[in-house]
Design a protein around this motif. Sequence first.
Motif, PDB file in Angstrom:
ATOM      1  N   GLY A 183     -13.666  18.122 -25.773  1.00  0.00           N
ATOM      2  CA  GLY A 183     -12.483  18.011 -25.785  1.00  0.00           C
ATOM      3  C   GLY A 183     -11.164  18.780 -25.794  1.00  0.00           C
ATOM      4  N   ALA A 184     -10.245  18.115 -25.578  1.00  0.00           N
ATOM      5  CA  ALA A 184      -8.551  18.981 -26.040  1.00  0.00           C
ATOM      6  C   ALA A 184      -7.934  19.040 -27.461  1.00  0.00           C
ATOM      7  CB  ALA A 184      -8.014  18.805 -24.740  1.00  0.00           C
ATOM      8  N   GLY A 185      -8.697  18.080 -28.655  1.00  0.00           N
ATOM      9  CA  GLY A 185      -8.642  17.950 -29.539  1.00  0.00           C
ATOM     10  C   GLY A 185      -6.980  17.602 -29.973  1.00  0.00           C
ATOM     11  N   TYR A 186      -6.500  17.406 -29.008  1.00  0.00           N
ATOM     12  CA  TYR A 186      -4.918  16.432 -29.394  1.00  0.00           C
ATOM     13  C   TYR A 186      -5.097  15.012 -30.401  1.00  0.00           C
ATOM     14  CZ  TYR A 186      -2.143  19.112 -25.936  1.00  0.00           C
ATOM     15  OH  TYR A 186      -1.682  20.327 -25.389  1.00  0.00           O
ATOM     16  N   ASP A 187      -3.941  14.603 -30.405  1.00  0.00           N
ATOM     17  CA  ASP A 187      -3.955  13.139 -31.810  1.00  0.00           C
ATOM     18  C   ASP A 187      -3.691  11.993 -30.878  1.00  0.00           C
ATOM     19  OD1 ASP A 187      -0.580  13.322 -32.486  1.00  0.00           O
ATOM     20  OD2 ASP A 187      -1.253  13.736 -30.675  1.00  0.00           O
ATOM     21  N   ALA A 188      -3.983  10.929 -31.053  1.00  0.00           N
ATOM     22  CA  ALA A 188      -3.686   9.334 -30.210  1.00  0.00           C
ATOM     23  C   ALA A 188      -2.544   9.493 -29.582  1.00  0.00           C
ATOM     24  CB  ALA A 188      -4.049   8.440 -30.871  1.00  0.00           C
ATOM     25  N   ILE A 189      -1.674   9.665 -30.296  1.00  0.00           N
ATOM     26  CA  ILE A 189      -0.823   9.638 -29.610  1.00  0.00           C
ATOM     27  C   ILE A 189      -0.295  10.044 -28.508  1.00  0.00           C
ATOM     28  CG2 ILE A 189       2.299   9.709 -29.875  1.00  0.00           C
ATOM     29  CD1 ILE A 189       2.584   9.100 -32.617  1.00  0.00           C
ATOM     30  N   SER A 190      -0.610  11.582 -28.535  1.00  0.00           N
ATOM     31  CA  SER A 190      -0.494  12.511 -27.830  1.00  0.00           C
ATOM     32  C   SER A 190      -1.367  12.346 -26.057  1.00  0.00           C
ATOM     33  CB  SER A 190      -0.930  13.808 -27.966  1.00  0.00           C
ATOM     34  OG  SER A 190      -0.021  14.060 -28.653  1.00  0.00           O
ATOM     35  N   GLU A 191      -1.966  11.545 -26.577  1.00  0.00           N
ATOM     36  CA  GLU A 191      -3.370  10.479 -25.575  1.00  0.00           C
ATOM     37  C   GLU A 191      -1.992   9.816 -24.804  1.00  0.00           C
ATOM     38  OE1 GLU A 191      -7.463   8.957 -25.686  1.00  0.00           O
ATOM     39  OE2 GLU A 191      -6.829   8.485 -27.100  1.00  0.00           O
ATOM     40  N   ALA A 192      -1.724   9.103 -25.862  1.00  0.00           N
ATOM     41  CA  ALA A 192      -0.890   7.837 -24.823  1.00  0.00           C
ATOM     42  C   ALA A 192       0.039   8.449 -23.979  1.00  0.00           C
ATOM     43  CB  ALA A 192      -0.681   6.939 -26.276  1.00  0.00           C
ATOM     44  N   ILE A 193       0.304   9.613 -24.014  1.00  0.00           N
ATOM     45  CA  ILE A 193       1.729  10.398 -23.777  1.00  0.00           C
ATOM     46  C   ILE A 193       1.340  10.248 -22.313  1.00  0.00           C
ATOM     47  CG2 ILE A 193       3.463  12.471 -23.599  1.00  0.00           C
ATOM     48  CD1 ILE A 193       3.782  11.807 -26.146  1.00  0.00           C
ATOM     49  N   ALA A 194       0.057  11.059 -22.386  1.00  0.00           N
ATOM     50  CA  ALA A 194      -0.480  11.775 -21.494  1.00  0.00           C
ATOM     51  C   ALA A 194      -0.497  10.904 -20.552  1.00  0.00           C
ATOM     52  CB  ALA A 194      -1.701  12.833 -20.991  1.00  0.00           C
ATOM     53  N   MET A 195      -1.114   9.357 -21.193  1.00  0.00           N
ATOM     54  CA  MET A 195      -1.969   8.156 -20.243  1.00  0.00           C
ATOM     55  C   MET A 195      -0.658   7.969 -19.246  1.00  0.00           C
ATOM     56  SD  MET A 195      -4.604   7.670 -19.923  1.00  0.00           S
ATOM     57  CE  MET A 195      -5.381   5.958 -18.907  1.00  0.00           C
ATOM     58  N   GLU A 196      -0.014   7.902 -20.059  1.00  0.00           N
ATOM     59  CA  GLU A 196       1.489   6.799 -19.317  1.00  0.00           C
ATOM     60  C   GLU A 196       2.105   8.457 -17.689  1.00  0.00           C
ATOM     61  OE1 GLU A 196       4.265   5.457 -22.482  1.00  0.00           O
ATOM     62  OE2 GLU A 196       4.896   7.256 -22.030  1.00  0.00           O
ATOM     63  N   GLU A 197       1.938   9.266 -18.362  1.00  0.00           N
ATOM     64  CA  GLU A 197       2.206  10.136 -17.030  1.00  0.00           C
ATOM     65  C   GLU A 197       1.162  10.165 -15.884  1.00  0.00           C
ATOM     66  OE1 GLU A 197       5.152  10.440 -16.524  1.00  0.00           O
ATOM     67  OE2 GLU A 197       6.062  10.612 -18.861  1.00  0.00           O
ATOM     68  N   ILE A 198      -0.338   9.598 -16.001  1.00  0.00           N
ATOM     69  CA  ILE A 198      -1.160   9.429 -15.168  1.00  0.00           C
ATOM     70  C   ILE A 198      -0.809   8.599 -14.906  1.00  0.00           C
ATOM     71  CG2 ILE A 198      -3.936   9.552 -14.847  1.00  0.00           C
ATOM     72  CD1 ILE A 198      -3.971  11.753 -17.053  1.00  0.00           C
ATOM     73  N   SER A 199      -0.646   7.407 -15.417  1.00  0.00           N
ATOM     74  CA  SER A 199      -0.467   6.067 -15.029  1.00  0.00           C
ATOM     75  C   SER A 199       0.547   5.811 -14.170  1.00  0.00           C
ATOM     76  CB  SER A 199      -0.620   4.811 -16.471  1.00  0.00           C
ATOM     77  OG  SER A 199      -2.442   4.875 -16.776  1.00  0.00           O
ATOM     78  N   ALA A 200       1.601   5.888 -14.750  1.00  0.00           N
ATOM     79  CA  ALA A 200       2.940   6.488 -13.698  1.00  0.00           C
ATOM     80  C   ALA A 200       2.403   7.188 -11.968  1.00  0.00           C
ATOM     81  CB  ALA A 200       4.184   6.962 -14.067  1.00  0.00           C
ATOM     82  N   ALA A 201       2.205   8.154 -11.697  1.00  0.00           N
ATOM     83  CA  ALA A 201       1.351   8.607 -10.757  1.00  0.00           C
ATOM     84  C   ALA A 201       0.154   8.231 -10.119  1.00  0.00           C
ATOM     85  CB  ALA A 201       1.021   9.911 -11.341  1.00  0.00           C
ATOM     86  N   CYS A 202      -0.916   7.432 -10.756  1.00  0.00           N
ATOM     87  CA  CYS A 202      -1.456   6.708  -9.924  1.00  0.00           C
ATOM     88  C   CYS A 202      -2.418   5.943 -11.038  1.00  0.00           C
ATOM     89  CB  CYS A 202      -2.677   7.802  -9.133  1.00  0.00           C
ATOM     90  SG  CYS A 202      -4.361   6.685  -8.410  1.00  0.00           S
ATOM     91  N   ALA A 203      -2.488   4.638 -10.474  1.00  0.00           N
ATOM     92  CA  ALA A 203      -2.553   4.032 -11.727  1.00  0.00           C
ATOM     93  C   ALA A 203      -3.988   3.807 -11.748  1.00  0.00           C
ATOM     94  CB  ALA A 203      -1.802   1.868 -12.099  1.00  0.00           C
ATOM     95  N   SER A 204      -4.437   3.598 -10.548  1.00  0.00           N
ATOM     96  CA  SER A 204      -5.884   3.380 -10.766  1.00  0.00           C
ATOM     97  C   SER A 204      -6.996   4.580 -11.206  1.00  0.00           C
ATOM     98  CB  SER A 204      -6.588   3.296  -9.518  1.00  0.00           C
ATOM     99  OG  SER A 204      -6.260   2.447  -8.449  1.00  0.00           O
ATOM    100  N   THR A 205      -6.755   6.116 -11.298  1.00  0.00           N
ATOM    101  CA  THR A 205      -6.830   6.968 -12.326  1.00  0.00           C
ATOM    102  C   THR A 205      -6.255   6.502 -13.401  1.00  0.00           C
ATOM    103  OG1 THR A 205      -6.244   8.436 -10.145  1.00  0.00           O
ATOM    104  CG2 THR A 205      -6.705   9.537 -12.472  1.00  0.00           C
ATOM    105  N   GLY A 206      -5.789   6.048 -13.702  1.00  0.00           N
ATOM    106  CA  GLY A 206      -5.344   5.861 -15.579  1.00  0.00           C
ATOM    107  C   GLY A 206      -5.966   4.856 -16.163  1.00  0.00           C
ATOM    108  N   SER A 207      -6.639   3.482 -15.155  1.00  0.00           N
ATOM    109  CA  SER A 207      -7.768   2.241 -15.692  1.00  0.00           C
ATOM    110  C   SER A 207      -9.051   3.073 -16.154  1.00  0.00           C
ATOM    111  CB  SER A 207      -7.681   1.119 -13.903  1.00  0.00           C
ATOM    112  OG  SER A 207      -6.238   1.392 -14.509  1.00  0.00           O
TER     113      SER A 207
END
Length: 189
Positions: free
Chosen positions: A125-149
């Motif tokens: 893994g990349a070793g980030y915390d859960a908040i960082s993961e949520a931040i990244a998921m927001e950006e991924i899902s904003a670009a492509c909701a299917s990929t976020g899912s």
Amino acid sequence: LGVGKVNCLLTSGVFQEDSPIFQLLQGSQQIRCVFSQNLSRRGERCAVIETGEHFSQLQRLLRQAEQLRAQDQIALRRAVREWAQSYLAPKAEEIDVNNRFPTETIKALGEQDLMGLAYPEELGGAGYDAISEAIAMEEISAACASTGSIITGHYLGFDALYLAGTPEQKEKWLRPALEGEKYAAFCLT
């Protein structure tokens, strides 16, 4: 307790051995952890720490650590947003219209260390915390909701293996998944 004024501090986070907070905790007879509990699969811990006279010093170090974490999270958001908007967003409509599983996108997410963002580095893994993961998921899902899912299902599918798997199972299945070579699914009935 017979030791004069005792302050208690509730804190969470992972302190690296070379961090000033860890060194302060290790080097002081006045600070002791009276309770510690794992908060998540990713190693975040919550602790009640008796700090005695070092309370203000520990508070200052914790504030500095939070500021550094916030700066890291801002940089992560920028990097993921830039990548997601340039790589994922142009593919999003085609993926949705064709109802297609984007295998090439999963591989690219692995190359960007986004398939195991908040899992420990020693497992791939990349070793980030859960908040960082949520931040990244927001950006991924904003670009492509299917990929976020897909990533959300991936995490849910491998959490049980991470929590209860043997070292051999983790090496065989989890490491390749966190590196983007395998992926999991989650089914809710």
